[in-house]
Design a protein around this motif. Structure first.
Motif, mmCIF file in Angstrom:
data_model
loop_
_atom_site.group_PDB
_atom_site.id
_atom_site.type_symbol
_atom_site.label_atom_id
_atom_site.label_comp_id
_atom_site.label_asym_id
_atom_site.label_seq_id
_atom_site.Cartn_x
_atom_site.Cartn_y
_atom_site.Cartn_z
ATOM 1 N N THR A 1 5.838 -3.647 9.542
ATOM 2 C CA THR A 1 4.672 -4.715 9.911
ATOM 3 C C THR A 1 3.536 -4.206 10.449
ATOM 4 O O THR A 1 2.584 -4.816 10.245
ATOM 5 N N LEU A 2 3.719 -3.369 11.283
ATOM 6 C CA LEU A 2 2.373 -2.734 12.010
ATOM 7 C C LEU A 2 1.422 -2.124 10.899
ATOM 8 O O LEU A 2 0.295 -2.219 11.039
ATOM 9 N N GLY A 3 2.286 -1.562 9.993
ATOM 10 C CA GLY A 3 1.346 -0.902 8.806
ATOM 11 C C GLY A 3 0.821 -1.853 8.190
ATOM 12 O O GLY A 3 -0.634 -1.531 7.743
ATOM 13 N N VAL A 4 1.347 -3.078 7.681
ATOM 14 C CA VAL A 4 0.498 -4.145 6.920
ATOM 15 C C VAL A 4 -0.459 -4.698 7.707
ATOM 16 O O VAL A 4 -1.519 -4.871 7.255
ATOM 17 N N ALA A 5 -0.378 -4.671 9.087
ATOM 18 C CA ALA A 5 -1.368 -5.280 9.850
ATOM 19 C C ALA A 5 -2.329 -4.272 9.911
ATOM 20 O O ALA A 5 -3.731 -4.764 9.390
ATOM 21 N N VAL A 6 -2.193 -3.044 10.012
ATOM 22 C CA VAL A 6 -3.327 -2.169 9.965
ATOM 23 C C VAL A 6 -4.191 -2.124 8.548
ATOM 24 O O VAL A 6 -5.301 -2.083 8.515
ATOM 25 N N SER B 1 0.954 -1.278 0.217
ATOM 26 C CA SER B 1 0.012 -0.014 0.088
ATOM 27 C C SER B 1 0.802 1.299 -0.038
ATOM 28 O O SER B 1 1.908 1.537 0.725
ATOM 29 N N PRO B 2 0.553 2.323 -1.013
ATOM 30 C CA PRO B 2 1.503 3.493 -0.810
ATOM 31 C C PRO B 2 1.124 4.154 0.482
ATOM 32 O O PRO B 2 2.315 4.749 0.664
ATOM 33 N N CYS C 1 15.540 -1.316 0.448
ATOM 34 C CA CYS C 1 16.331 -0.900 -0.573
ATOM 35 C C CYS C 1 15.430 -1.205 -2.066
ATOM 36 O O CYS C 1 15.282 -0.417 -3.090
ATOM 37 N N SER C 2 14.663 -2.462 -1.879
ATOM 38 C CA SER C 2 13.870 -2.847 -2.995
ATOM 39 C C SER C 2 12.799 -2.138 -3.271
ATOM 40 O O SER C 2 12.391 -1.491 -4.351
ATOM 41 N N VAL C 3 12.102 -1.726 -2.275
ATOM 42 C CA VAL C 3 10.829 -1.034 -2.385
ATOM 43 C C VAL C 3 11.153 0.289 -2.754
ATOM 44 O O VAL C 3 10.520 0.830 -3.898
ATOM 45 N N GLN C 4 11.972 1.098 -2.405
ATOM 46 C CA GLN C 4 12.439 2.418 -2.604
ATOM 47 C C GLN C 4 12.954 2.401 -4.014
ATOM 48 O O GLN C 4 12.267 3.404 -4.850
ATOM 49 N N TYR D 1 -1.195 5.062 7.773
ATOM 50 C CA TYR D 1 -0.035 6.030 7.439
ATOM 51 C C TYR D 1 0.354 6.355 8.695
ATOM 52 O O TYR D 1 1.642 6.417 9.135
ATOM 53 N N ALA D 2 -0.560 6.623 9.730
ATOM 54 C CA ALA D 2 -0.082 7.102 11.026
ATOM 55 C C ALA D 2 0.556 6.111 11.941
ATOM 56 O O ALA D 2 1.738 6.301 12.442
ATOM 57 N N VAL D 3 -0.167 4.839 11.945
ATOM 58 C CA VAL D 3 0.681 3.487 12.625
ATOM 59 C C VAL D 3 2.035 3.371 11.988
ATOM 60 O O VAL D 3 2.850 3.123 12.853
ATOM 61 N N THR D 4 2.115 3.358 10.896
ATOM 62 C CA THR D 4 3.467 3.314 10.162
ATOM 63 C C THR D 4 4.418 4.119 10.466
ATOM 64 O O THR D 4 5.599 3.811 10.965
#
Length: 803
Positions: free
Chosen positions: A429-434, A141-142, A275-278, A412-415
């Protein structure tokens, strides 16, 4: 009959009769290709080098690594990733997004083990590239990516603030925040003054006004800020900590990794992920920048040999980044990734191939070997201020507005908070979970309401109808008395098997008891925007905004119309077998209110609050077959549309008695600040046919007076000195199509004569595009020719375009 064999041209002076000679009419042999570097690549590489040099040192300082490590990463990123990567114009090197990760690794494991982790991350990237899973990273997710970068930016800014004030940063954000009051109490005036001067130059340099400013802005602001602060500190004789580059002979290389296996594995995974995602997201962003330069897309004349730049190969880019990280880590450099600032500078500086990226890396090597005495004059406070500014810019207001519009603020905020408080991997990881939780919540959030109006019971289902909502649906349906009339409105895009069976069973039972049931909206096998009576419609919907009224087959209700009996010889006019236009209009509006309005109501409410902010002015013909929202896949608020007969743009100053087109252009450019204007012609244009068949003299009707603005197109087509327009490599089918294509090119010239357009083009704030839509083929073509050479290339299908 003798066989035809190629003959050899003979020359009396030819002393070698066995020399190979090509047959007549064959192309001459291709000379060996010599390696050349375009002048545009040389100038672009210098611009990128001037940005990369101070940033590389600053990022190395922020991580706590040896300062040479930043130069090593910049050189390797330019040469290795630039040569092997799949995005020719993306510039790689030490990235601010990796600062927090690298600093944490150095603090935990030391520098030599950090280099080994960088090598292992490169090996993992090579494996992922070989498995061709690069596009999987784009599924993140962006909001998570933007939140990760914002968290890293906050961490960088808070840490570098201590160096700006003359102190030393701590290992965590919370420790830095707790120590900030004490640092303010003992701030160093010399360090603060140098930092303030750096930030002032960084902020004000791009805003230097006038013609002199246009020339000065070609020098990167980062270089000016660091050089200006260094010169001021030297002239003032300030005593400050400065860059200390030890001898390259003592530079530390990678060593064997030491530490717990699980910890090292997590470190390699984190480095690989960031590195990869960026890098992959950066490659996609570079593709968008390249799309804004027609010379790179089409290889237009004057753009240099081989100027055509294709879309990024993301799997190859991952392989190139992996190879760069292996080399950088082995040589004692920082982790390498694609860098947005340097990449955008490379494209904007006019680079036409990967040679600019490679050459910038070579320049970094030369500077690292020959400019050490000069680099050691740079105050550390100036570099810290530069990196702090980069960190602040990573918290982008544009990204915050975007995630707010898409209702992803919690993700966005949690990440962001997770990265700041716990670390990059933990925050992601927290961002993916949310993000998963938000998606599940949206899937299961279903509102079911029941109300009675004029004796009819209405059940309205908003959202996805899954088995989780079946109990609530059943309760609402059983509120309807036996034998009553009921309308069930399904306002969603998905219905699973359990919900379908529950609804069908109730419908059968209710109708068996004497009641009536009407299902509107979503039904099995139909689309959400399709009208409920579409079983009698021969058309298929093409977009979620559909409100199309198709011609219906003959029905007995039309028997009152002349010729509606269907008997031989009966008049079969346009109205045969069709409703009156007034009733058809009312039915269409009713279908919109029932099916489309619930879908677009939220978006239109937002537009009503915020006002229109279109990106494009779309100028096209008034032909009823040209549906702009269909061929551009656009919705409310996307396009500012001007339609007239023949998509004509009168020249400014023409006494036409109609300034509507000029007024629309001025309003779109000066008030709405559109970024592009598109002139779109189409096949079978009646205005162009009228131009071809018109005779001089005669009665001057309003239509003839208007079409005189198309006479320059007719003259342009008749000009033998100009090449005829071509459509995807073929000649136009007839004179009408030729004039339609020529008219698009001519009207773009007229458009370029308007004062507001000239000013916006000069300031680089506007682009002009030509487009042609072939109605019968349902195919769009974009104008790609330069210098008046009208070449229209077809637009690829969406399945062929990058995600």
């Amino acid at each position: 009959m003798s066989a035809c064999v190629p003959t050899r041209a003979t020359d009396p002076s030819d002393s070698n009769p066995t020399r190979r000679v090509h047959p007549p009419h064959s192309p001459p042999p291709t000379p060996p290709r010599r390696f050349r570097i375009a002048g545009a690549d040389v100038s672009a590489s210098i611009a990128v080098f001037l940005i990369a040099l101070p940033l590389s040192l600053g990022i190395a300082l922020a991580t706590g690594a040896p300062l040479q490590a930043g130069l090593v990463a910049a050189a390797v990123g330019g040469i290795v990733a630039g040569r092997l990567g799949g995005s020719p114009l993306q510039v790689s090197g030490p990235a601010a997004g990796l600062t927090v990760v690298t600093a944490d690794l150095i603090h935990r494991y030391g520098w030599r083990t950090t280099c080994a982790i960088t090598v292992l991350a490169g090996v993992v990237q090579l494996g992922l590239g070989c498995l061709r899973v690069a596009r999987t990273a784009l599924a993140v997710s962006p909001a998570i990516v933007h939140g990760m970068l914002a968290g890293i930016g906050v961490t960088i800014a808070v840490a570098q603030l201590h160096i700006v004030l003359g102190g030393t940063p701590q290992s965590s954000v919370l420790d830095n925040l707790r120590g900030l009051p004490a640092q303010l109490a003992r701030l160093q005036p010399a360090a603060v003054s140098v930092s303030v001067l750096t930030l002032a130059l960084l902020l004000l340099w791009p805003r230097v006004p006038g013609r002199a400013g246009q020339l000065l802005r070609r020098i990167p602001a980062a270089l000016v800020a660091v050089a200006g602060a260094t010169a001021a500190a030297s002239f003032a004789g300030l005593t400050l900590p400065k860059v200390d580059l030890p001898s390259w002979s003592s530079h530390a290389l990678a060593g064997l990794p030491e530490g717990p296996v699980l910890g090292l594995a997590a470190a390699v995974l984190t480095t690989t992920l960031v590195c990869s995602v960026q890098s992959l997201l950066g490659a996609v962003a570079v593709d968008k920048l390249v799309a804004g330069r027609p010379d790179l897309i089409s290889g237009a004349p004057g753009s240099g040999r081989g100027a055509r730049v294709g879309r990024s190969d993301l799997n190859r880019e991952l392989l190139g980044q992996g190879a760069a990280n292996i080399v950088s880590g082995t040589l004692g450099g920082l982790p390498v990734a694609g860098v947005a600032v340097r990449s955008s500078a490379n494209v904007q500086a006019g680079a036409v191939s990967r040679n600019s990226t490679v050459l910038h890396g070579v320049l970094v090597v030369i500077a690292a070997l020959l400019m050490v005495p000069v680099l050691e004059f740079i105050p550390l406070a100036s570099l810290a201020a530069l990196v702090m500014a980069v960190g602040i810019q990573m918290v982008s207001l544009h990204h915050i507005r975007t995630v707010t519009r898409h209702r992803e603020v919690p993700v966005y905020a949690v990440t962001t908070l997770g990265v700041v408080l716990f670390g990059v991997l933990e925050g992601v990881t927290l961002g993916v979970a949310v993000a998963v939780g938000v998606a599940l919540h949206r899937l299961t959030r279903t509102r079911i309401t029941h109300h009675e109006r004029e004796g009819v019971h209405h059940v309205h289902v908003r959202g996805q109808l899954t088995f989780l909502a079946v109990p609530r649906l059943s309760r609402a349906l059983h509120l309807i008395p036996h034998g009553a009339d009921a309308v069930v409105e399904l306002d969603g895009s998905f219905m699973d098997h359990a919900a379908y069976e529950s609804l069908q069973d109730w419908q059968k039972t209710h109708t068996a008891q004497g009641g009536s049931v009407e299902l509107t909206g979503r039904r099995p096998g139909t689309r959400i925007a399709e009208p409920s009576d579409s079983a009698h419609c021969r058309c298929r919907p093409w977009t979620p905004w559909r409100n199309h009224q198709c011609e219906r087959p003959y029905t007995p209700s039309a028997a009152g119309h002349p010729g509606a009996s269907g008997e031989p010889g009966a008049a079969q006019g346009p109205s045969a077998g069709r409703e009156s236009s007034g009733h058809e209009l009312a039915r269409g509006i009713s279908a919109f209110q029932r099916n489309t309005a619930p879908i677009v109501r939220g978006e239109l409410a937002r537009l009503a609050r915020e006002g229109q902010q279109p990106d494009q002015l779309f100028l096209t013909c008034a032909d009823s077959r040209l549906v702009t929202s269909m061929i551009t896949s656009s919705g409310p608020g996307d396009l500012f549309v001007v339609r007239n007969v023949g998509n004509l743009v009168p020249l400014p100053g023409e006494e036409s008695g109609d300034d509507s087109v000029a007024a629309a252009i001025e309003y779109a450019v000066d008030v709405l600040k559109v970024r592009s204007i598109t002139v779109c012609g189409h096949s079978g244009c009646g205005a162009m046919q009228a131009l071809l068949t018109s005779e001089p003299g005669g009665t001057r009707t309003p239509l003839q007076r208007w079409l005189r603005h198309g006479l320059p197109s007719l003259e342009r087509m008749a000009d033998d000195t100009r090449p005829w327009a071509r459509l995807a490599g073929r000649a136009p089918a007839d004179a009408v199509e030729q004039l339609c294509l020529t008219n698009v090119v001519q009207q773009l010239e007229h458009l370029s004569a308007h004062e507001s357009v000239v000013r916006a083009l000069r300031e680089g704030e506007l682009e002009l595009h030509g487009m042609y839509f072939h109605v019968g083929e349902a195919q769009a073509y974009l104008l790609t020719g330069a210098d008046g050479d009208g070449r229209f290339d077809h637009v690829e299908a969406a399945a062929d375009l990058p995600a």
